[in-house]
Motif scaffolding. Structure first.
Motif, PDB file in Angstrom:
ATOM      1  N   TYR A  59       0.850  -1.184   0.000  1.00 28.58           N
ATOM      2  CA  TYR A  59       0.000   0.000   0.000  1.00 28.58           C
ATOM      3  C   TYR A  59       0.884   1.231   0.000  1.00 28.58           C
ATOM      4  O   TYR A  59       1.939   1.252   0.631  1.00 28.58           O
ATOM      5  CB  TYR A  59      -0.913  -0.003   1.232  1.00 28.58           C
ATOM      6  N   TYR A  60       0.429   2.261  -0.706  1.00 24.13           N
ATOM      7  CA  TYR A  60       1.219   3.466  -0.846  1.00 24.13           C
ATOM      8  C   TYR A  60       0.372   4.718  -0.686  1.00 24.13           C
ATOM      9  O   TYR A  60      -0.797   4.744  -1.061  1.00 24.13           O
ATOM     10  CB  TYR A  60       1.894   3.523  -2.216  1.00 24.13           C
ATOM     11  N   ASP A  62      -0.762   8.308  -1.879  1.00 22.41           N
ATOM     12  CA  ASP A  62      -0.935   8.821  -3.237  1.00 22.41           C
ATOM     13  C   ASP A  62       0.272   9.629  -3.706  1.00 22.41           C
ATOM     14  O   ASP A  62       0.620   9.614  -4.890  1.00 22.41           O
ATOM     15  CB  ASP A  62      -2.184   9.689  -3.326  1.00 22.41           C
ATOM     16  N   SER A  63       0.910  10.310  -2.788  1.00 19.52           N
ATOM     17  CA  SER A  63       2.022  11.176  -3.130  1.00 19.52           C
ATOM     18  C   SER A  63       3.262  10.428  -3.622  1.00 19.52           C
ATOM     19  O   SER A  63       4.137  11.035  -4.245  1.00 19.52           O
ATOM     20  CB  SER A  63       2.401  12.054  -1.935  1.00 19.52           C
ATOM     21  N   LYS A  65       2.985   7.010  -5.036  1.00 20.52           N
ATOM     22  CA  LYS A  65       2.622   5.929  -5.949  1.00 20.52           C
ATOM     23  C   LYS A  65       3.331   6.084  -7.285  1.00 20.52           C
ATOM     24  O   LYS A  65       3.374   7.166  -7.863  1.00 20.52           O
ATOM     25  CB  LYS A  65       1.112   5.903  -6.173  1.00 20.52           C
TER      26      LYS A  65
END
Length: 125
Positions: A59-60, A62-63, A65
């Motif tokens: 999981y990442y 958004d900044s 990804k």
């Protein structure tokens, strides 16, 4: 005597790459989800990436990804964060964390079981 020791931080120019490592000891590494968080000057600590106990799920934020990749090697009790295409806004102290919760839960919680001391990443313009 739990320890999470980060390494690999440093100074890099915009667009460059850096690989952070977190060596774990004192607990059953393979039973824990692992994650990376960061804290920039004047900002609150924020979630960056997390990985499940067996590496099947990641999981990442958004900044990051498409630029950052989290991975782990349970045989070495080590988790990594490969950071590419770095930007000045990535400048922060990066912290390694371990938790018994699922990796997806790490994205929304800062109440980790264990924290490292952090390693500084500075991205120059």
């Amino acid at each position: 005597q739990v320890q999470l020791v980060e390494s690999g931080g440093g100074l890099v120019q915009t667009g460059g790459s850096l690989r952070l490592s977190c060596a774990a000891s004192g607990f059953t590494f393979s039973s824990f989800s692992m994650g990376w968080f960061r804290q920039a000057p004047g900002k609150e600590r924020e979630f960056v990436a997390a990985i499940s106990w067996n590496g099947a799920n990641t999981y990442y934020a958004d900044s990051v990804k498409g630029r950052f990749t989290i991975s782990r090697d349970n045989a070495k009790d080590t988790v990594y964060l490969q950071m590419n295409s770095l930007k000045p806004e990535d400048t922060a102290v990066y912290y390694c964390a371990a938790d018994r919760k699922s990796a997806t839960m790490m994205a929304g919680s800062y109440g980790m079981d264990y924290w490292g001391k952090g390693t500084l990443v500075t991205v120059s313009s």
